[in-house]
Design a protein around this motif. Sequence first.
Motif, PDB file in Angstrom:
ATOM      1  N   ASP A   1      -1.594  10.156   3.020  1.00 27.66           N
ATOM      2  CA  ASP A   1      -2.667  10.838   4.119  1.00 27.66           C
ATOM      3  C   ASP A   1      -2.024  11.284   5.087  1.00 27.66           C
ATOM      4  OD1 ASP A   1      -5.150  11.590   4.467  1.00 27.66           O
ATOM      5  OD2 ASP A   1      -5.722   9.735   5.470  1.00 27.66           O
ATOM      6  N   TYR A   2      -0.954  12.012   5.097  1.00 23.96           N
ATOM      7  CA  TYR A   2      -0.113  12.613   6.242  1.00 23.96           C
ATOM      8  C   TYR A   2      -0.785  13.930   6.872  1.00 23.96           C
ATOM      9  CZ  TYR A   2       4.469  10.435   5.413  1.00 23.96           C
ATOM     10  OH  TYR A   2       5.677   9.634   5.432  1.00 23.96           O
TER      11      TYR A   2
ATOM     12  N   ASP B   1      -5.418   0.429  -2.974  1.00 28.49           N
ATOM     13  CA  ASP B   1      -3.970   0.479  -2.447  1.00 28.49           C
ATOM     14  C   ASP B   1      -3.437   1.845  -2.199  1.00 28.49           C
ATOM     15  OD1 ASP B   1      -3.915   0.537  -5.239  1.00 28.49           O
ATOM     16  OD2 ASP B   1      -2.184  -0.862  -5.423  1.00 28.49           O
TER      17      ASP B   1
ATOM     18  N   MET C   1       0.902  -1.107  -0.086  1.00 37.13           N
ATOM     19  CA  MET C   1       0.135  -0.107   0.010  1.00 37.13           C
ATOM     20  C   MET C   1       0.842   1.064  -0.008  1.00 37.13           C
ATOM     21  SD  MET C   1      -3.426  -0.950   2.487  1.00 37.13           S
ATOM     22  CE  MET C   1      -2.158  -1.129   3.980  1.00 37.13           C
TER      23      MET C   1
ATOM     24  N   THR D   1       7.561   9.277   2.499  1.00 42.68           N
ATOM     25  CA  THR D   1       7.059   8.909   1.054  1.00 42.68           C
ATOM     26  C   THR D   1       8.226   9.208   0.093  1.00 42.68           C
ATOM     27  OG1 THR D   1       5.004  10.546   1.827  1.00 42.68           O
ATOM     28  CG2 THR D   1       5.219   9.959  -0.664  1.00 42.68           C
TER      29      THR D   1
ATOM     30  N   TYR E   1       0.932   5.271   1.239  1.00 43.87           N
ATOM     31  CA  TYR E   1       0.259   6.002   2.240  1.00 43.87           C
ATOM     32  C   TYR E   1       0.357   7.454   1.757  1.00 43.87           C
ATOM     33  CZ  TYR E   1      -1.158   8.130   6.430  1.00 43.87           C
ATOM     34  OH  TYR E   1      -2.068   8.927   7.565  1.00 43.87           O
TER      35      TYR E   1
ATOM     36  N   GLU F   1       6.739   6.235  -5.065  1.00 45.14           N
ATOM     37  CA  GLU F   1       5.349   5.994  -4.557  1.00 45.14           C
ATOM     38  C   GLU F   1       4.493   7.312  -5.156  1.00 45.14           C
ATOM     39  OE1 GLU F   1       5.587   3.967  -0.342  1.00 45.14           O
ATOM     40  OE2 GLU F   1       5.983   6.147  -0.555  1.00 45.14           O
TER      41      GLU F   1
ATOM     42  N   MET G   1      -3.575   5.142  -0.220  1.00 44.22           N
ATOM     43  CA  MET G   1      -4.500   5.983   0.914  1.00 44.22           C
ATOM     44  C   MET G   1      -4.475   7.171   0.820  1.00 44.22           C
ATOM     45  SD  MET G   1      -5.023   2.696   2.486  1.00 44.22           S
ATOM     46  CE  MET G   1      -4.740   2.085   1.004  1.00 44.22           C
TER      47      MET G   1
ATOM     48  N   ASN H   1       0.447  10.850  10.551  1.00 38.56           N
ATOM     49  CA  ASN H   1       2.041  10.378  10.215  1.00 38.56           C
ATOM     50  C   ASN H   1       2.530   9.041  10.741  1.00 38.56           C
ATOM     51  OD1 ASN H   1       3.808  13.658  10.302  1.00 38.56           O
ATOM     52  ND2 ASN H   1       1.906  13.111   9.131  1.00 38.56           N
ATOM     53  N   PRO H   2       3.321   8.383   9.942  1.00 38.15           N
ATOM     54  CA  PRO H   2       3.902   7.152  10.401  1.00 38.15           C
ATOM     55  C   PRO H   2       4.706   7.223  11.551  1.00 38.15           C
ATOM     56  CG  PRO H   2       4.216   7.264   8.006  1.00 38.15           C
ATOM     57  CD  PRO H   2       3.792   8.636   8.523  1.00 38.15           C
TER      58      PRO H   2
END
Length: 358
Positions: A5-6, A295, A1, A337, A3, A341, A297, A10-11
Amino acid sequence: MIYLDYQATNPLAPETRDAMLRWLDGPDGTGFGNPHSAHRMGRMAAAAIEAARDKIAALFPPGGKVIFTGGATEALNLAIRGSGNGGSVSYSAIEHSAVGDTAQAAGKSHILNVGHDGQCDASQDLPPNTRLIAVMQINNEIGVIQPTVEWHRRAKEANALYLCDAVQAYGKVEVTGADMIAVSAHKLHGPKGIGALWVRDGVELNEMQTGGGQEYGLRSGTLSPALIAGFGAAAELANERMAEDAAHVEALWVRARELFADWTLNGSAEARWHGNLNIRRDGLDVARLMSDVRDVMFSAGSACASGSGRPSHVLKAIGLSDAEAKSSIRLGFGRYTTLEEIEIAANKINVAAKEQGL
């Protein structure tokens, strides 16, 4: 996937996770102490909290104190409700609902207009009894940067306090001066469930949560050493990497603008945090797009309002029609990121949009 969508969250940074583990248990089993206990384990936990507080304070202006809260929503509530009952609260039309709903519930309120570019002009009229002005630094939906320095000056002229929601700015750009600033750890690679309200020296607040008298007597409750240590580690890392992270985001922004060149940008392209790309295609069925590109986000708007079925109040405030607001998507990217991506996600989204005949 992939991501993107920050703005929603955040991760978690690896450094954050490592800092938290020490105070969940610790290698010697002594990291779980109550920081308000007088024994050695309690003092160790309390020391960890104060060390983290210093790291978090380093990203704020000098001359204030950091009050820990359960997140930015609680911090904003403490600021609005704790700063008094008399007078009116003036807030921009694109503030987070944690500001707008709280201001309305707390008493008299006044909405400040924004332009088509998403900026809130500091020269507009204020009610004569304004006690608090709330204008965020970077908008969570469209990424537009507000003239916070001008609003702080305007608040002083009106003998009012200035509250800044800096959730999207803290750890990414310099946080500008204010009387109170609300932030949240999970928007800078820290854990969820912990935030802070920075309060300028000399500003007095009323206690909003009674109990044990923790956090300067304003916010009672047992503090979490693990969450706060994680917050501190995330803040320290953001401070060290701010220029590097900004350069990385700028490169992603330039490429993303190329890949979505035939989409319409919502809000200013210049006065904007470039980790936020809010764009639209007329006639786009966003629900179908999100189903077709499962896949990747990304958001159909603010995560806090998703599922409501209502058009974004932010997009409506900048003059978009219901149809235009509902045909908008938000892509958020940051430290982890990659350029690859962005390119893969853009290809998938553009192909899916073309399948809708757009």
